[in-house]
Structure formats: structure tokens, C-alpha cells
Design a protein around this motif. Structure first.
Motif, PDB file in Angstrom:
ATOM      1  N   ARG A  16     -45.781  10.963 -17.890  1.00 41.23           N
ATOM      2  CA  ARG A  16     -44.911  12.082 -18.267  1.00 41.23           C
ATOM      3  C   ARG A  16     -45.207  13.331 -17.438  1.00 41.23           C
ATOM      4  O   ARG A  16     -44.324  14.142 -17.184  1.00 41.23           O
ATOM      5  CB  ARG A  16     -45.024  12.363 -19.767  1.00 41.23           C
ATOM      6  N   GLY A  17     -46.466  13.479 -17.008  1.00 45.66           N
ATOM      7  CA  GLY A  17     -46.784  14.564 -16.084  1.00 45.66           C
ATOM      8  C   GLY A  17     -46.080  14.382 -14.751  1.00 45.66           C
ATOM      9  O   GLY A  17     -45.562  15.339 -14.160  1.00 45.66           O
ATOM     10  N   HIS A  18     -46.052  13.135 -14.262  1.00 45.49           N
ATOM     11  CA  HIS A  18     -45.321  12.843 -13.023  1.00 45.49           C
ATOM     12  C   HIS A  18     -43.826  13.104 -13.212  1.00 45.49           C
ATOM     13  O   HIS A  18     -43.161  13.635 -12.310  1.00 45.49           O
ATOM     14  CB  HIS A  18     -45.550  11.400 -12.603  1.00 45.49           C
ATOM     15  N   MET A  19     -43.282  12.721 -14.362  1.00 45.10           N
ATOM     16  CA  MET A  19     -41.861  12.954 -14.623  1.00 45.10           C
ATOM     17  C   MET A  19     -41.536  14.438 -14.573  1.00 45.10           C
ATOM     18  O   MET A  19     -40.508  14.841 -14.015  1.00 45.10           O
ATOM     19  CB  MET A  19     -41.476  12.389 -15.989  1.00 45.10           C
ATOM     20  N   LYS A  20     -42.420  15.251 -15.169  1.00 46.67           N
ATOM     21  CA  LYS A  20     -42.197  16.696 -15.165  1.00 46.67           C
ATOM     22  C   LYS A  20     -42.070  17.225 -13.748  1.00 46.67           C
ATOM     23  O   LYS A  20     -41.160  18.025 -13.443  1.00 46.67           O
ATOM     24  CB  LYS A  20     -43.348  17.392 -15.898  1.00 46.67           C
ATOM     25  N   ARG A  21     -42.953  16.767 -12.855  1.00 48.22           N
ATOM     26  CA  ARG A  21     -42.891  17.236 -11.468  1.00 48.22           C
ATOM     27  C   ARG A  21     -41.664  16.674 -10.752  1.00 48.22           C
ATOM     28  O   ARG A  21     -41.004  17.379  -9.986  1.00 48.22           O
ATOM     29  CB  ARG A  21     -44.180  16.869 -10.735  1.00 48.22           C
ATOM     30  N   MET A  22     -41.365  15.413 -10.993  1.00 50.88           N
ATOM     31  CA  MET A  22     -40.213  14.794 -10.336  1.00 50.88           C
ATOM     32  C   MET A  22     -38.894  15.479 -10.725  1.00 50.88           C
ATOM     33  O   MET A  22     -37.986  15.597  -9.900  1.00 50.88           O
ATOM     34  CB  MET A  22     -40.148  13.307 -10.679  1.00 50.88           C
ATOM     35  N   LEU A  23     -38.810  15.918 -11.953  1.00 51.77           N
ATOM     36  CA  LEU A  23     -37.580  16.570 -12.419  1.00 51.77           C
ATOM     37  C   LEU A  23     -37.350  17.923 -11.752  1.00 51.77           C
ATOM     38  O   LEU A  23     -36.242  18.471 -11.835  1.00 51.77           O
ATOM     39  CB  LEU A  23     -37.619  16.728 -13.938  1.00 51.77           C
ATOM     40  N   THR A  24     -38.357  18.465 -11.090  1.00 54.89           N
ATOM     41  CA  THR A  24     -38.196  19.740 -10.383  1.00 54.89           C
ATOM     42  C   THR A  24     -37.800  19.559  -8.919  1.00 54.89           C
ATOM     43  O   THR A  24     -37.515  20.542  -8.240  1.00 54.89           O
ATOM     44  CB  THR A  24     -39.495  20.565 -10.433  1.00 54.89           C
ATOM     45  N   ILE A  25     -37.793  18.321  -8.432  1.00 51.70           N
ATOM     46  CA  ILE A  25     -37.497  18.058  -7.023  1.00 51.70           C
ATOM     47  C   ILE A  25     -36.013  17.731  -6.884  1.00 51.70           C
ATOM     48  O   ILE A  25     -35.537  16.718  -7.422  1.00 51.70           O
ATOM     49  CB  ILE A  25     -38.361  16.898  -6.487  1.00 51.70           C
ATOM     50  N   PRO A  26     -35.240  18.547  -6.188  1.00 46.83           N
ATOM     51  CA  PRO A  26     -33.779  18.388  -6.161  1.00 46.83           C
ATOM     52  C   PRO A  26     -33.306  17.029  -5.652  1.00 46.83           C
ATOM     53  O   PRO A  26     -32.257  16.521  -6.089  1.00 46.83           O
ATOM     54  CB  PRO A  26     -33.323  19.511  -5.219  1.00 46.83           C
ATOM     55  N   GLU A  27     -34.048  16.433  -4.727  1.00 51.46           N
ATOM     56  CA  GLU A  27     -33.604  15.169  -4.123  1.00 51.46           C
ATOM     57  C   GLU A  27     -33.885  13.949  -4.998  1.00 51.46           C
ATOM     58  O   GLU A  27     -33.515  12.833  -4.636  1.00 51.46           O
ATOM     59  CB  GLU A  27     -34.286  14.958  -2.772  1.00 51.46           C
ATOM     60  N   VAL A  28     -34.548  14.132  -6.130  1.00 53.89           N
ATOM     61  CA  VAL A  28     -34.966  13.003  -6.970  1.00 53.89           C
ATOM     62  C   VAL A  28     -34.004  12.779  -8.124  1.00 53.89           C
ATOM     63  O   VAL A  28     -33.569  13.723  -8.786  1.00 53.89           O
ATOM     64  CB  VAL A  28     -36.386  13.241  -7.520  1.00 53.89           C
ATOM     65  N   GLU A  29     -33.702  11.512  -8.361  1.00 47.75           N
ATOM     66  CA  GLU A  29     -32.974  11.111  -9.562  1.00 47.75           C
ATOM     67  C   GLU A  29     -33.780  10.012 -10.251  1.00 47.75           C
ATOM     68  O   GLU A  29     -33.959   8.930  -9.694  1.00 47.75           O
ATOM     69  CB  GLU A  29     -31.586  10.588  -9.208  1.00 47.75           C
ATOM     70  N   ILE A  30     -34.306  10.304 -11.427  1.00 50.21           N
ATOM     71  CA  ILE A  30     -34.992   9.277 -12.218  1.00 50.21           C
ATOM     72  C   ILE A  30     -33.914   8.400 -12.847  1.00 50.21           C
ATOM     73  O   ILE A  30     -33.044   8.897 -13.556  1.00 50.21           O
ATOM     74  CB  ILE A  30     -35.889   9.907 -13.302  1.00 50.21           C
ATOM     75  N   VAL A  31     -33.969   7.087 -12.576  1.00 54.75           N
ATOM     76  CA  VAL A  31     -32.855   6.216 -12.967  1.00 54.75           C
ATOM     77  C   VAL A  31     -33.232   5.125 -13.961  1.00 54.75           C
ATOM     78  O   VAL A  31     -32.344   4.486 -14.537  1.00 54.75           O
ATOM     79  CB  VAL A  31     -32.210   5.570 -11.722  1.00 54.75           C
ATOM     80  N   ALA A  32     -34.536   4.863 -14.202  1.00 51.98           N
ATOM     81  CA  ALA A  32     -34.920   3.810 -15.129  1.00 51.98           C
ATOM     82  C   ALA A  32     -36.387   3.961 -15.516  1.00 51.98           C
ATOM     83  O   ALA A  32     -37.195   4.526 -14.764  1.00 51.98           O
ATOM     84  CB  ALA A  32     -34.681   2.430 -14.522  1.00 51.98           C
ATOM     85  N   LEU A  33     -36.713   3.417 -16.696  1.00 55.33           N
ATOM     86  CA  LEU A  33     -38.071   3.486 -17.225  1.00 55.33           C
ATOM     87  C   LEU A  33     -38.502   2.105 -17.699  1.00 55.33           C
ATOM     88  O   LEU A  33     -37.686   1.334 -18.220  1.00 55.33           O
ATOM     89  CB  LEU A  33     -38.139   4.454 -18.416  1.00 55.33           C
TER      90      LEU A  33
END
Length: 329
Positions: A16-33
Motif C-alpha cells: 500500500r505504500g508503493h500504491m501511494k507513491r504510484m498514484l502520484t506518478i502521472p504516467e502510471v495506471e494501476i490496473v489490477a491487484l
């Protein structure tokens, strides 16, 4: 703008810490868990309600097959890393994996070879590689400002024995080892990364207390250039986390203590705190920047191999009561 589609293998607190950082990066789309725990998924939804609509899998292999991905981030119990990383690389995906990369030298070598074969970005989440004080020390050593590194002393203590009681981290089948393989992995890695030293032989003493994994570890190491050093990892330490590292060279020495760095040059009586330190980043940003060709990987698979080689030799020394040569492949 190019989008990097990222799937998560493991959705626990670290992920979840990684998700928090990834959600701040404009080029990233989290698509599945993917995670075997519905409880972990619920905590993801609680922290990041915007991810509620994503497909969720209890088997990461199904996610790899059914979801269009560019990359994955792996944050699972240590002994699961190897197969999850290999499967992801073989699916043509870029991979960020939590530390330790894997738990054996053999697995580490296979990862290194698969990364080279695939041509994909592979990064270990060793966050110290992105912290200014450690980058400064590495740069100084590489520039020859410390002279030849002759001695190192490193100490890490944490209330790990009590804090992790009853968790997978103290179950050998899932953790692959104890505190030396957990927080200690960061310490071994940053020493090797900063100094560039190659361990040649280690003598280790390890106390597991009443567990099946290492809790307190004492390592004495001889390096290929003739340098020697002591590394202490204390997992049964009441109180706060503490990290203390000193590196002595022929021209200067550095002392790191819980985030503060002091530097002293030969012939100068007073130590000083360096200024103008390198920039701070994080593994997730570096991962995406490397995929997009904007940066080099700052914590590559070879770092995981070096840590595995030293860790495995230390375990063998403690088991046999003899010095053990560090195997390099």
C-alpha cells in the motif's frame, strides 16, 4: 502521454505504500491487484477507494494471463518472490520486487540471467539507494575521496523479535530467514553498494532465540581488496530502530547515525556535515523513469545477487562454526 499499466502482486501494508507513491506518478495506471487475503484487499479499498473497481485475483498467475499489463510490483513473503518474479519476466513484464530479491544464491543468479535475457527493467526496492546521504558516500568513494576503503563497521537494531512474533516473517518457509534477511538485507546491500567492496570470506555467529530464524547476528567479513569489517544485526532490541555505519578509508572516514552523516579528512581535526547532497527519489519513481528511458535502474538485480551471496555464506558459517568463502558466480 505514455501510460504504464501496473499490477500489484501482494496488497499488504508494504504494497500500500508503493500504491501511494504510484498514484502520484502521472504516467502510471494501476490496473489490477492480486493477493490471497481478502482482508488485505479491504484495507486497500479503505486507503484508496479509487481502486475499488479494479479486477482482483487470488492467484497472481491468473492476473498475468488475463490483464493487459506493462509492469508489476511484488510485495509478498520473501520465499514467494522468486517464482513470482520469474513468471512476470517470462510474461514480458517489467518488475519491481521488494527486498530481499530472493533467498538463495541460486535463485538470485537465475533472476539475473532472466533479466538479461528478457531485456526488461528489473528493480529491487532498496530505498537507501535513493537517499541523499548514501548517494553522497557512494559518490565520494567512487571519486577516490576516501582513498582505499580499509575498514567498515555497521550496526542495526530493531524490536523485530517481539514486533514480528507470530507473523510470516518468523516462519522459515515464508521468510527464508530472519532479521538478517529482512531489515538486515538493507544494511548488507547499502554497505556493498556504497563501498563497491567484494566480500571474500565471512565468519558469523547467529542466535535464533526460540524461533526458527535468525534474530541476532554478528558477522566479521574480509573483502577482496584486503579491507575488513564487522556487521551486527540485533533483532531483539527493546526500543527504537537504530542504524549506525562507519567507513574508514586511507584518506577520509564517514559516520552515519540514524539519518545524520559526518565526514572527517585525514589531517583535519574537526569532522563536518556535508552539504549539497544528491537529490532524493524513491524506487517507484525510478522504476517508471527506467521503463520510460528517463533514468538508469538504481537498484538492479546484481545487488540482490551480492546480498544473497553474503547472506547465504553467513548462514553457512553460523551453521558450521567455520569461516566460509563467499561464493561469486
Amino acid at each position: 502521454m505514455e501510460r504504464i499499466r501496473v499490477g500489484f502482486i501482494g496488497c499488504g501494508g508494504n504494497a500500500r505504500g508503493h500504491m501511494k507513491r504510484m498514484l502520484t506518478i502521472p504516467e502510471v495506471e494501476i490496473v489490477a491487484l492480486a493477493d490471497v487475503s481478502q482482508e488485505s484487499l479491504g484495507k486497500v479499498w479503505q486507503d484508496y477507494p479509487q481502486l475499488k473497481k479494479l479486477p482482483f485475483f487470488t492467484d497472481y498467475r491468473q492476473m498475468l494471463k488475463e490483464v493487459r499489463l506493462d509492469a508489476v510490483e511484488i510485495s509478498t513473503p520473501h520465499t514467494l518472490h522468486f517464482q513470482q518474479a520469474m513468471d512476470s519476466l517470462r510474461e514480458g513484464l517489467h518488475v519491481l520486487v521488494e527486498k530481499p530479491m530472493v533467498c538463495t544464491t541460486e535463485h538470485a543468479q537465475q533472476i539475473v540471467e532472466e533479466v538479461e535475457r528478457s531485456g526488461k527493467v528489473f528493480l529491487i526496492s532498496y530505498q537507501r539507494h535513493f537517499e541523499p546521504v548514501f548517494r553522497y558516500v557512494r559518490n565520494q568513494i567512487r571519486a577516490g575521496e576516501l582513498g582505499e576503503v580499509q575498514f567498515i563497521s555497521a550496526f542495526l537494531c530493531q524490536d523485530w523479535y517481539r514486533a514480528q512474533r507470530g507473523t510470516w516473517r518468523q516462519r522459515l518457509a515464508l521468510s527464508g530467514g530472519g532479521q538478517l534477511n529482512d531489515s538486515g538485507s538493507h544494511l548488507l546491500d547499502i554497505l556493498l553498494w556504497m563501498t563497491g567492496l567484494e566480500p571474500e570470506e565471512v565468519t558469523a555467529y547467529i542466535d535464533c532465540l526460540d524461533t526458527e530464524v535468525d534474530i541476532n547476528s554478528a558477522l566479521s567479513v574480509r573483502f577482496a581488496n584486503g579491507a575488513i569489517g564487522n556487521i551486527s544485526v540485533v533483532g531483539n532490541s527493546p526500543g527504537a530502530f537504530r542504524e549506525d555505519t562507519e567507513i574508514w578509508g586511507s584518506k577520509a572516514a564517514v559516520h552515519y547515525y540514524n539519518g545524520e552523516l559526518t565526514y572527517i579528512c585525514a589531517g583535519v581535526s574537526e569532522p563536518f556535515q556535508p552539504t549539497g547532497l544528491p537529490y532524493r527519489s524513491n524506487p517507484d519513481q525510478n522504476f517508471i523513469d527506467a521503463i520510460l528511458g528517463r533514468d538508469e535502474v538504481q537498484a538492479p538485480a546484481i545487488c540482490g545477487l551480492r546480498v544473497a551471496q553474503l547472506t547465504q555464506a553467513a548462514w553457512e558459517s553460523a551453521r558450521t562454526g567455520q569461516p566460509v568463502k563467499v561464493r561469486h558466480t
